[in-house]
Design a protein around this motif. Structure first.
Motif, PDB file in Angstrom:
ATOM      1  N   THR A 328       0.857  -1.182   0.000  1.00 39.99           N
ATOM      2  CA  THR A 328       0.000   0.000   0.000  1.00 39.99           C
ATOM      3  C   THR A 328       0.890   1.228   0.000  1.00 39.99           C
ATOM      4  O   THR A 328       1.840   1.309   0.789  1.00 39.99           O
ATOM      5  CB  THR A 328      -0.916   0.032   1.235  1.00 39.99           C
ATOM      6  OG1 THR A 328      -1.779  -1.116   1.206  1.00 39.99           O
ATOM      7  CG2 THR A 328      -1.765   1.292   1.260  1.00 39.99           C
ATOM      8  N   ILE A 329       0.602   2.172  -0.905  1.00 43.13           N
ATOM      9  CA  ILE A 329       1.415   3.379  -0.999  1.00 43.13           C
ATOM     10  C   ILE A 329       0.565   4.606  -0.681  1.00 43.13           C
ATOM     11  O   ILE A 329      -0.668   4.543  -0.708  1.00 43.13           O
ATOM     12  CB  ILE A 329       2.035   3.526  -2.415  1.00 43.13           C
ATOM     13  CG1 ILE A 329       0.929   3.792  -3.447  1.00 43.13           C
ATOM     14  CG2 ILE A 329       2.844   2.293  -2.778  1.00 43.13           C
ATOM     15  CD1 ILE A 329       1.456   4.106  -4.834  1.00 43.13           C
ATOM     16  N   SER A 330       1.221   5.684  -0.355  1.00 43.70           N
ATOM     17  CA  SER A 330       0.532   6.962  -0.158  1.00 43.70           C
ATOM     18  C   SER A 330       0.918   7.896  -1.297  1.00 43.70           C
ATOM     19  O   SER A 330       2.060   7.862  -1.774  1.00 43.70           O
ATOM     20  CB  SER A 330       0.911   7.580   1.193  1.00 43.70           C
ATOM     21  OG  SER A 330       0.473   6.746   2.245  1.00 43.70           O
ATOM     22  N   ALA A 351       4.810   8.010  -1.105  1.00 42.17           N
ATOM     23  CA  ALA A 351       5.456   7.446   0.076  1.00 42.17           C
ATOM     24  C   ALA A 351       5.329   5.935  -0.043  1.00 42.17           C
ATOM     25  O   ALA A 351       4.210   5.394  -0.035  1.00 42.17           O
ATOM     26  CB  ALA A 351       4.799   7.936   1.357  1.00 42.17           C
ATOM     27  N   LYS A 354       8.187   3.705   3.671  1.00 45.47           N
ATOM     28  CA  LYS A 354       8.926   4.709   4.450  1.00 45.47           C
ATOM     29  C   LYS A 354       9.920   5.524   3.616  1.00 45.47           C
ATOM     30  O   LYS A 354      10.748   6.254   4.172  1.00 45.47           O
ATOM     31  CB  LYS A 354       9.656   4.052   5.625  1.00 45.47           C
ATOM     32  CG  LYS A 354       8.709   3.380   6.614  1.00 45.47           C
ATOM     33  CD  LYS A 354       9.447   2.826   7.805  1.00 45.47           C
ATOM     34  CE  LYS A 354       8.468   2.171   8.768  1.00 45.47           C
ATOM     35  NZ  LYS A 354       9.139   1.597   9.952  1.00 45.47           N
ATOM     36  N   LYS A 381      -3.921   2.513  -2.521  1.00 43.85           N
ATOM     37  CA  LYS A 381      -3.382   3.854  -2.318  1.00 43.85           C
ATOM     38  C   LYS A 381      -4.078   4.574  -1.175  1.00 43.85           C
ATOM     39  O   LYS A 381      -5.286   4.447  -0.986  1.00 43.85           O
ATOM     40  CB  LYS A 381      -3.538   4.710  -3.591  1.00 43.85           C
ATOM     41  CG  LYS A 381      -2.610   4.320  -4.731  1.00 43.85           C
ATOM     42  CD  LYS A 381      -3.411   3.722  -5.851  1.00 43.85           C
ATOM     43  CE  LYS A 381      -2.488   3.162  -6.926  1.00 43.85           C
ATOM     44  NZ  LYS A 381      -3.134   2.052  -7.654  1.00 43.85           N
ATOM     45  N   ASN A 382      -3.284   5.362  -0.463  1.00 47.50           N
ATOM     46  CA  ASN A 382      -3.788   6.294   0.545  1.00 47.50           C
ATOM     47  C   ASN A 382      -3.666   7.699  -0.033  1.00 47.50           C
ATOM     48  O   ASN A 382      -2.613   8.055  -0.564  1.00 47.50           O
ATOM     49  CB  ASN A 382      -2.959   6.227   1.825  1.00 47.50           C
ATOM     50  CG  ASN A 382      -2.819   4.820   2.369  1.00 47.50           C
ATOM     51  OD1 ASN A 382      -3.758   4.048   2.325  1.00 47.50           O
ATOM     52  ND2 ASN A 382      -1.632   4.493   2.868  1.00 47.50           N
ATOM     53  N   GLU A 466       3.757  12.075   3.884  1.00 48.64           N
ATOM     54  CA  GLU A 466       4.133  11.296   5.069  1.00 48.64           C
ATOM     55  C   GLU A 466       3.009  11.323   6.106  1.00 48.64           C
ATOM     56  O   GLU A 466       2.723  10.317   6.768  1.00 48.64           O
ATOM     57  CB  GLU A 466       5.416  11.860   5.675  1.00 48.64           C
ATOM     58  CG  GLU A 466       5.983  11.057   6.830  1.00 48.64           C
ATOM     59  CD  GLU A 466       6.584   9.722   6.409  1.00 48.64           C
ATOM     60  OE1 GLU A 466       6.969   8.959   7.304  1.00 48.64           O
ATOM     61  OE2 GLU A 466       6.652   9.438   5.197  1.00 48.64           O
ATOM     62  N   ALA A 469       0.205   8.836   5.392  1.00 52.64           N
ATOM     63  CA  ALA A 469       0.543   7.469   5.802  1.00 52.64           C
ATOM     64  C   ALA A 469       0.556   7.311   7.315  1.00 52.64           C
ATOM     65  O   ALA A 469       0.015   6.345   7.862  1.00 52.64           O
ATOM     66  CB  ALA A 469       1.896   7.091   5.212  1.00 52.64           C
ATOM     67  N   SER A 470       1.152   8.260   8.011  1.00 49.44           N
ATOM     68  CA  SER A 470       1.394   8.083   9.452  1.00 49.44           C
ATOM     69  C   SER A 470       0.122   8.159  10.290  1.00 49.44           C
ATOM     70  O   SER A 470       0.045   7.549  11.361  1.00 49.44           O
ATOM     71  CB  SER A 470       2.411   9.121   9.940  1.00 49.44           C
ATOM     72  OG  SER A 470       1.888  10.434   9.804  1.00 49.44           O
ATOM     73  N   LYS A 472      -2.954   7.289   9.236  1.00 47.57           N
ATOM     74  CA  LYS A 472      -3.993   6.375   8.748  1.00 47.57           C
ATOM     75  C   LYS A 472      -4.500   5.436   9.836  1.00 47.57           C
ATOM     76  O   LYS A 472      -5.710   5.325  10.065  1.00 47.57           O
ATOM     77  CB  LYS A 472      -3.451   5.569   7.565  1.00 47.57           C
ATOM     78  CG  LYS A 472      -4.432   4.539   7.030  1.00 47.57           C
ATOM     79  CD  LYS A 472      -3.827   3.743   5.882  1.00 47.57           C
ATOM     80  CE  LYS A 472      -4.794   2.665   5.389  1.00 47.57           C
ATOM     81  NZ  LYS A 472      -4.219   1.876   4.271  1.00 47.57           N
TER      82      LYS A 472
END
Length: 890
Positions: A328-330, A351, A354, A381-382, A466, A469-470, A472
Motif C-alpha cells: 500500500t502506498i501513499s 510514500a 517509508k 493507495k492512501n 508522510e 501514511a502516518s 492512517k
C-alpha cells in the motif's frame, strides 16, 4: 490632547433590533448546521459602522444577566407583559458574545442588574475620567444618561438609523432635561416595561407637569394647590404608583461592577478565531474582507525549516519505482487553488515503504512507470482527498484505481463539526504539527504563487504525503471505535468516486440559449429602467444605493426605515416593507431580481462553460455536519426555481446528443417519510402506506376536520409548513412568521400536531435524551453529529443543541439515502454498460444525460434503484420526468 472615547452598547436591545431588521429573511440566514444567523450578521454590520464613526479607544457591550433583577424584587410584574424572546434569536445570542470576544471587544453582565444599569455605571465612570461617551441602544430609557460628555444614540427603525440624544435634543423633543425625563416616565408609566404610572397621564401632560414643578417630589408637595379635576384625583390616588415608577425608571449608576475602564480598552482582533467563526457561520463576505491576510513567507522564515522526512527527487532518468502489488502506498498530488478542475499543478509525492519520492514535474506521472502504479487497482493507495486526486489525475490522462483510504473523509466522519479541508489543521487535531498550512507556503488569495525554491516546495510535499501514511492507522481506529467504519467504507468512499465521475462528466450547457436569455433580460432591464425613471421623474443609477436612497427617501418622501454609514439603506428587506407605499418599489425589486439572475446565472454560467461545452461543478462532500452535499464553481443546486425568469436558466442544460434527453428523478417528501420511520408514528406511517396526501392528512389533524373534502388549499399550505417546520424544530415564532399568523395560533397548530401525532413528540423527547446520554445524534446509517453543547449551562446554546439532536437524524438519513442511491445507480449503469451518465445531484434529485435509445431503460431502472436504496417500514417514492432540457424534465 483629545479626550479618549468610550462606546457603550446595549447588547440585548441591539441584538433584538438586529434580529428584526432581517427577520423577513430569517430562513435565508442559516449556517450549514441550521443555526439562524440574521441577528449575528446584522450585529456585525452595525459594529462596523459604529467603530468607524465613533473610533472608540474603549468599548463595552453590556447584556442582561437574566430576568430577575432588583426591579422585579420591587415590582414582580416588571417587564411581565413582554412576549417570550423568539428561540431563533435566543440561539444567536451566545454567538454574538463569541463574535465580540474574537473582535477584542469586552462584554459584561451582572446578576440582579440590567444592561442599562451597567451602561449607566460606566457612563458616569467615563465622565469622571474625562472620556467622550457614546451610548447605543434601542431603548429611550437610556436618554436619561445624556450630558455634556454623554451622547445617547437611539435606533429609530432598523438598526443603523440612529437619533442622537443630547441634553439640548432632549429639551427639544420632550421638553424636559435628561434628569427630568425620569420623573416624566414616573407619571406616564411604561407599557413596554409593564409598570403603571398615574392613570390617564400621557407624555404631553407628564411633560407639562414636570416643566412646571421640576420633579414628582415637588409636584406632590404642591398637589393640594391644584384645581379640582380628574387629573388631581388621579395624581393623589396613584401617588404610590408614581414613586414606584420613578424607582423602576431610574437607571442605577452605582452598580457593583467588578471590572474597570482599563478592562474596556479595545484589544487586538484574534484573526485566527475570527476566521474560524466566519467559516462556522458561513459569512463569506466577512471572510473575504478579513484582514490581515497571512503574508507570503520569506525563504529564511522558520516555517521553511527542513522537514524531518528524507526524500528522493524523481527525474525522467530514475522513474523505476519498485512497488509490489501487495503493498500500500501513499500519494499526494499538489495543486495550487481550491478548484482542482483548473488549479495549477505544483508537484507530486509518493510514500512507499517509508521512502518518499517526489517531483515538481507532474508530467512525469504520464510515463508508464508511474502511470502503471497509479492505474493498477491491486496496488492500494492512501490519499488526502479521493475526489480531488481522481479529478486532478484525470486532467493528466490518468485513471487512478485502488484508492482505499481518504484522510479527509476519515477526519470528517470522526468529527464533522470541524469540516476543514486544510490538511495542516487536520494533522494538528491528531498531534502532527509538521504540515504547514498552504497559505504559509503559497500565500493567500491573489498572492498565491509557487515557491521559487524547490527545497521549500519539496519539504511541504514530503511532510504532506508522510502525514497521510502516518495518521492512517489512528484515524481508521477512531472510525471503528465510533462504529462508523461501515459508513466510511460503504457510503462515503464509494460516493466520492461517483462524485468524481460526475464532476469529470459535467453537464452540457448551450451557450446560445444563455446568450438569447441575456438579450431578453437586457431588454426587460431596459424597460424596467425606463419605467423606474418615469416614476422617479429623473434618470439616476439604479444600482447606486446612495442615488436610489436620495430618490426614494428625499425626493419621493418615502419613510427611511434604516440608515447605513454611507446613507439610506435600500436593502431588499427595507424595500419589501415599502412595497405598498409606491409602485416604484415593486419595479426596483423586479429590476434587482432580474439583474441578479442575469449576472449570477446567465453571465456566471457563460463564464464557466469549458471547451468541451460543459460545466464541471465541484461537490463539497465534507462541508455539512448532516452529510448533505453542496455544489460550487458553479453552484448547480441553487439555480432559481420559484420565478419564471429563474426557471428559464434550466433550458440551457441539455443532453450530450441533441436527440437525447435530460432525465430527472427525485424523492417525494423523503424527510417526512424518515420522520415517520424514526418516530414509528402509526398515523403518519399509515398515511404514507396508503398513498394519502400527507399535507391534507396533517391539515385534517391540526384543524380537527372530519373529511378530506373540508381541507382548503390554505389549510393544506399551512399544514405543509407545519410538517416541514416540525422536521427543522420550528418554534411558534418561526411558524407564525412563515404563515403570517399570531404566535398563539401557531402554538395551537403545533400542539394539535403533537396531539394527533403523539409518537413524533415521543421521538423528539427521546432524541434529546439519547443525545444527552451519548453526546451525539445519529442517522439510520450511524452518521454521528456530535453535540458538545447538549449539556451547556446556557439555555440558548443548549436549546439549539437539542433541536439539532432532533433534526440531524432526519436530515442526515436523507443525505445517506441519496448517497446510497447514487452508488447503486452508478453500479447499475456500469453493470448494464449504458452510455447514460449521472451528471447532477440537487439534494433529493438526480439528473441524468440519457441517449435516446436508453430512455425506456432509464425510466424503469432509476426510480426502482432510488426506491430500493434502503428498506424502511414505509415506501420510498421517487418521481421522475424527462425532456430535451432540464426545464422540460421537471
Amino acid at each position: 490632547m483629545a479626550n479618549q472615547k468610550l462606546l457603550l452598547i446595549d447588547g440585548n436591545s441591539i441584538a433584538f433590533r438586529a434580529f428584526y431588521a432581517l427577520y423577513r429573511q430569517l430562513e435565508n440566514f442559516k449556517n450549514a448546521d441550521g443555526l439562524h444567523t440574521n441577528a449575528i450578521y446584522t450585529f456585525k454590520n452595525m459594529l462596523d459602522v459604529l467603530l468607524s464613526d465613533v473610533q472608540p479607544d474603549h468599548i463595552l457591550v453590556a447584556f442582561d444577566a437574566g430576568k430577575t433583577t432588583f426591579r422585579t424584587a420591587m415590582y414582580s410584574d416588571y417587564k411581565g407583559g413582554r412576549q417570550k424572546t423568539p428561540p431563533e434569536l435566543s440561539e444567536q445570542l451566545p454567538y454574538i458574545h463569541e463574535l465580540l470576544h474574537d473582535l477584542g471587544i469586552a462584554t459584561y453582565e451582572l446578576t440582579d442588574y440590567e444592561a442599562d444599569d451597567i451602561i449607566g455605571t460606566f457612563s458616569k465612570i467615563g465622565e469622571k475620567n474625562n472620556f467622550e461617551v457614546t451610548i447605543v441602544t434601542g431603548d429611550k430609557d437610556l436618554t436619561q444618561l445624556a450630558s455634556d460628555k454623554v451622547t445617547v444614540m437611539v435606533t429609530k427603525s432598523g438598526v443603523l438609523n440612529l437619533e442622537a440624544y443630547t441634553p439640548e435634543h432632549m429639551k427639544e423633543v420632550n421638553g424636559v432635561t435628561p434628569t427630568e425625563f425620569i420623573d416624566m416616565k414616573a407619571l406616564m408609566g411604561d407599557n413596554s416595561d409593564n409598570y403603571p404610572g398615574v392613570t390617564k397621564v400621557g407624555p404631553k401632560t407628564a411633560a407639562q407637569l414636570i416643566q412646571e414643578y421640576g420633579s414628582i417630589e415637588s409636584l406632590y408637595e404642591h398637589v393640594d394647590e391644584l384645581k379640582k379635576s380628574k387629573l388631581k384625583e388621579n395624581l393623589i390616588k396613584d401617588k404610590d404608583k408614581a414613586f414606584l415608577a420613578k424607582k423602576l425608571a431610574t437607571i442605577n449608576c452605582s452598580t457593583p461592577v467588578t471590572i474597570g475602564l482599563a478592562d474596556l480598552k479595545k484589544r487586538s482582533v484574534d484573526y485566527d478565531a475570527l476566521r474560524h467563526f466566519y467559516e462556522k457561520m458561513n459569512f463569506r463576505k466577512f471572510l473575504n474582507d478579513l484582514e490581515p491576510s497571512p503574508k507570503l513567507l520569506e525563504p529564511n522564515d522558520s516555517a521553511y525549516q527542513a522537514s524531518n522526512v528524507e526524500f528522493t527527487e524523481l527525474t525522467d532518468k530514475n522513474l523505476a519505482l519498485k512497488v509490489k502489488e501487495t503493498e500500500t502506498i501513499s500519494f499526494y498530488l499538489g495543486m495550487l487553488g481550491a478548484n482542482y478542475h483548473s488549479a495549477t499543478f505544483v508537484g507530486f509525492a509518493f510514500a512507499i515503504d517509508k521512502q518518499v519520492y517526489l517531483s515538481r514535474d507532474v508530467n512525469l506521472l504520464k510515463n508508464n512507470e508511474l502511470k502503471s502504479i497509479l492505474e493498477n487497482e491491486k496496488i492500494k493507495k492512501n490519499v488526502f482527498d479521493l475526489k480531488r486526486t481522481m479529478v486532478g489525475l484525470r486532467r493528466l490522462g490518468i485513471q487512478v484505481q485502488g484508492i482505499e483510504y481518504d484522510m479527509l473523509l476519515a477526519s470528517y466522519l470522526i468529527n464533522n463539526e470541524n469540516n476543514s479541508d486544510d490538511m495542516a489543521e487536520i494533522c494538528n487535531m491528531y498531534g502532527d504539527n509538521s504540515v504547514k498550512h498552504d497559505h504559509e507556503v503559497y500565500g493567500k488569495g491573489k498572492s498565491q504563487q509557487i515557491p521559487a525554491d524547490d527545497q521549500l516546495l519539496y519539504n511541504h510535499l514530503a511532510t504532506k504525503v508522510e502525514a497521510i501514511a502516518s495518521l492512517k492507522e489512528s484515524l481508521l481506529s477512531k472510525l471503528k471505535d465510533h462504529e462508523q467504519d461501515d459508513l466510511y467504507a460503504s457510503i462515503e468512499l464509494p460516493v466520492a468516486r461517483v462524485l468524481a465521475i460526475m464532476e469529470i462528466n459535467g453537464i452540457k450547457v448551450q451557450a446560445h440559449t444563455l446568450t438569447d436569455l441575456q438579450k431578453e433580460f437586457a431588454v426587460e432591464l431596459k424597460n424596467l429602467e425606463r419605467k423606474i425613471y418615469e416614476e422617479a421623474g429623473e434618470e439616476f443609477n439604479i444600482n447606486s444605493p446612495k442615488q436610489l436612497g436620495h430618490i426614494l427617501f428625499e425626493k419621493l418622501g418615502l419613510p427611511a426605515i434604516k440608515k447605513t454609514k454611507t446613507g439610506y439603506s435600500t436593502s431588499v428587506d427595507v424595500l419589501t416593507q415599502l412595497q405598498d407605499q409606491s409602485s416604484i418599489i415593486a419595479d426596483i425589486l423586479t429590476y434587482r431580481q432580474t439583474a441578479k439572475i442575469q449576472s449570477t446565472y446567465v453571465n456566471g454560467l457563460l463564464d464557466v462553460i469549458k471547451q468541451d461545452g460543459r460545466v464541471h461543478t465541484r461537490y463539497l462532500q465534507t462541508l455539512t455536519a448532516t452529510g448533505r452535499l453542496s455544489s460550487v464553481d458553479p453552484n448547480l443546486q441553487n439555480i432559481p426555481t420559484r420565478t419564471q425568469e429563474g426557471k428559464q436558466i434550466r433550458k440551457a442544460f441539455v443532453p450530450s446528443d441533441p436527440a437525447g434527453y435530460i432525465f430527472s428523478c427525485d424523492y417525494s417528501q423523503i424527510e417526512l417519510r424518515i420522520l415517520a420511520q424514526v418516530s414509528g408514528d402509526e398515523q403518519m406511517q399509515e398515511a404514507f402506506r396508503t398513498g394519502y396526501d400527507i399535507h391534507a392528512h396533517t391539515a385534517m389533524k391540526i384543524f380537527k376536520l372530519k373529511s378530506p373534502a373540508e381541507v382548503t388549499p390554505l389549510m393544506r399550505r399551512r399544514a405543509k409548513a407545519v410538517n416541514f417546520g416540525i422536521v427543522y424544530g420550528i418554534s411558534d415564532y418561526g411558524l407564525s412568521k412563515n404563515l403570517n399568523i399570531s404566535r398563539k395560533q401557531a402554538q395551537e397548530f403545533i400542539d394539535n400536531y403533537f396531539e394527533q401525532y403523539p409518537q413524533i413528540k415521543e421521538y423528539m423527547d427521546k432524541a434529546v435524551q439519547i443525545a444527552r446520554e451519548k453526546g451525539y445524534a445519529e442517522t439510520i446509517m450511524h452518521r454521528r453529529r456530535y453535540l458538545p453543547d447538549i449539556h451547556a449551562k446556557n439555555f440558548n446554546i443548549r436549546s439549539f443543541a437539542e433541536r439539532t439532536a432532533i433534526n440531524s437524524p432526519i436530515q442526515g438519513s436523507a443525505a445517506d439515502i441519496i448517497k446510497i442511491a447514487m452508488i447503486n445507480m452508478q453500479r447499475k449503469l456500469d453493470e448494464l454498460h449504458l452510455k447514460t451518465k449521472m451528471v447532477v445531484q440537487v439534494h433529493d434529485e438526480l439528473i441524468f444525460d440519457v441517449p435516446k435509445d436508453e430512455l425506456a431503460t432509464i425510466k424503469e431502472i432509476v426510480p426502482a434503484v432510488m426506491q430500493s436504496a434502503v428498506h424502511l417500514d414505509i415506501p420510498l417514492v421517487a418521481d421522475s420526468g424527462y425532456g430535451h432540457d432540464w426545464f422540460d424534465a421537471k
